[in-house]
Scaffold this active site. Sequence first.
Site, PDB file in Angstrom:
ATOM      1  CG  ASP A   1      -2.084   0.971   1.051  1.00  0.00           C
ATOM      2  OD1 ASP A   1      -3.235   0.505   0.911  1.00  0.00           O
ATOM      3  OD2 ASP A   1      -1.838   2.198   1.058  1.00  0.00           O
ATOM      4  CB  ILE A   2       0.725   4.294  -2.118  1.00  0.00           C
ATOM      5  CG1 ILE A   2       1.775   5.210  -2.703  1.00  0.00           C
ATOM      6  CG2 ILE A   2      -0.548   5.035  -1.766  1.00  0.00           C
ATOM      7  CD1 ILE A   2       1.397   5.814  -4.043  1.00  0.00           C
TER       8      ILE A   2
ATOM      9  CD  GLN B   1     -14.840  -0.333  -3.096  1.00  0.00           C
ATOM     10  OE1 GLN B   1     -15.983  -0.619  -2.732  1.00  0.00           O
ATOM     11  NE2 GLN B   1     -14.256  -0.884  -4.151  1.00  0.00           N
TER      12      GLN B   1
ATOM     13  CG  HIS C   1      -8.666  -2.889  -2.807  1.00  0.00           C
ATOM     14  ND1 HIS C   1      -9.575  -2.135  -3.514  1.00  0.00           N
ATOM     15  CD2 HIS C   1      -8.467  -2.228  -1.635  1.00  0.00           C
ATOM     16  CE1 HIS C   1      -9.908  -1.070  -2.808  1.00  0.00           C
ATOM     17  NE2 HIS C   1      -9.254  -1.096  -1.655  1.00  0.00           N
TER      18      HIS C   1
HETATM   19  P1  5GP Z   1      -9.775   1.447   0.122  1.00  0.00           P
HETATM   20  O1  5GP Z   1      -9.888   2.744   0.860  1.00  0.00           O
HETATM   21  O2  5GP Z   1     -10.455   1.537  -1.227  1.00  0.00           O
HETATM   22  O3  5GP Z   1     -10.218   0.252   0.903  1.00  0.00           O
HETATM   23  O4  5GP Z   1      -8.246   1.208  -0.127  1.00  0.00           O
HETATM   24  C1  5GP Z   1      -7.512   1.811  -1.144  1.00  0.00           C
HETATM   25  C2  5GP Z   1      -6.083   1.703  -0.764  1.00  0.00           C
HETATM   26  O5  5GP Z   1      -5.299   1.913  -1.917  1.00  0.00           O
HETATM   27  C3  5GP Z   1      -5.627   2.742   0.266  1.00  0.00           C
HETATM   28  O6  5GP Z   1      -5.093   2.085   1.399  1.00  0.00           O
HETATM   29  C4  5GP Z   1      -4.589   3.565  -0.480  1.00  0.00           C
HETATM   30  O7  5GP Z   1      -3.518   3.952   0.345  1.00  0.00           O
HETATM   31  C5  5GP Z   1      -4.148   2.619  -1.570  1.00  0.00           C
HETATM   32  N1  5GP Z   1      -3.700   3.271  -2.792  1.00  0.00           N
HETATM   33  C6  5GP Z   1      -4.301   4.292  -3.444  1.00  0.00           C
HETATM   34  N2  5GP Z   1      -3.618   4.605  -4.571  1.00  0.00           N
HETATM   35  C7  5GP Z   1      -2.561   3.751  -4.624  1.00  0.00           C
HETATM   36  C8  5GP Z   1      -1.485   3.590  -5.545  1.00  0.00           C
HETATM   37  O8  5GP Z   1      -1.342   4.294  -6.548  1.00  0.00           O
HETATM   38  N3  5GP Z   1      -0.579   2.618  -5.266  1.00  0.00           N
HETATM   39  C9  5GP Z   1      -0.691   1.815  -4.153  1.00  0.00           C
HETATM   40  N4  5GP Z   1       0.268   0.888  -3.987  1.00  0.00           N
HETATM   41  N5  5GP Z   1      -1.691   1.950  -3.273  1.00  0.00           N
HETATM   42  C10 5GP Z   1      -2.614   2.898  -3.494  1.00  0.00           C
END
Ligand code: 5GP
Length: 114
Positions: free
Chosen positions: A30-31, A94, A100
């Site tokens: 995760d970034i 999300q 994911h």
């Molecule tokens: P969500 O909030 O949808 O459950 O999780 C999305 C996740 O993707 C977040 O933890 C965010 O830090 C990660 N993320 C967003 N953009 C990128 C990216 O460009 N690269 C990576 N490796 N992670 C990302």
Amino acid sequence: MTDCIFCKIVNGEIPGDRVYEDDRVIAINDINPQAPVHILILPKSHIKSVMEIDSDNEDILSHIFKVACRLAAEKGIDRKGFRIVNNCGEEGGQTVDHLHFHLLGGRFMEWPPG
Ligand code: 5GP
Ligand code: ZN
């Protein structure tokens, strides 16, 4: 899907710090990590969320969990424990609309989540 950030990582248009890949999924660091281990496991095909899981694609879920557990063992967080998280939809938190699962570990996890 052309404007999906995770599809772009899958097809190599933008970089992703890959820790695992096979024919169906990739796993990336995760970034913005929320724990010492914070890995995202995602299908290569664009599935928007768990709400799009049906009898045609449900096998991807068991595969993702198998990969997550294998990565947990590789990262050495399997003995003390870890968390696998899926956020679905706006109130679920999300932010990327490509299915994911988060693998989080290496610290104590609070409950309930925020
Ligand atoms: P969500 O909030 O949808 O459950 O999780 C999305 C996740 O993707 C977040 O933890 C965010 O830090 C990660 N993320 C967003 N953009 C990128 C990216 O460009 N690269 C990576 N490796 N992670 C990302
Ligand atoms: Zn996508």
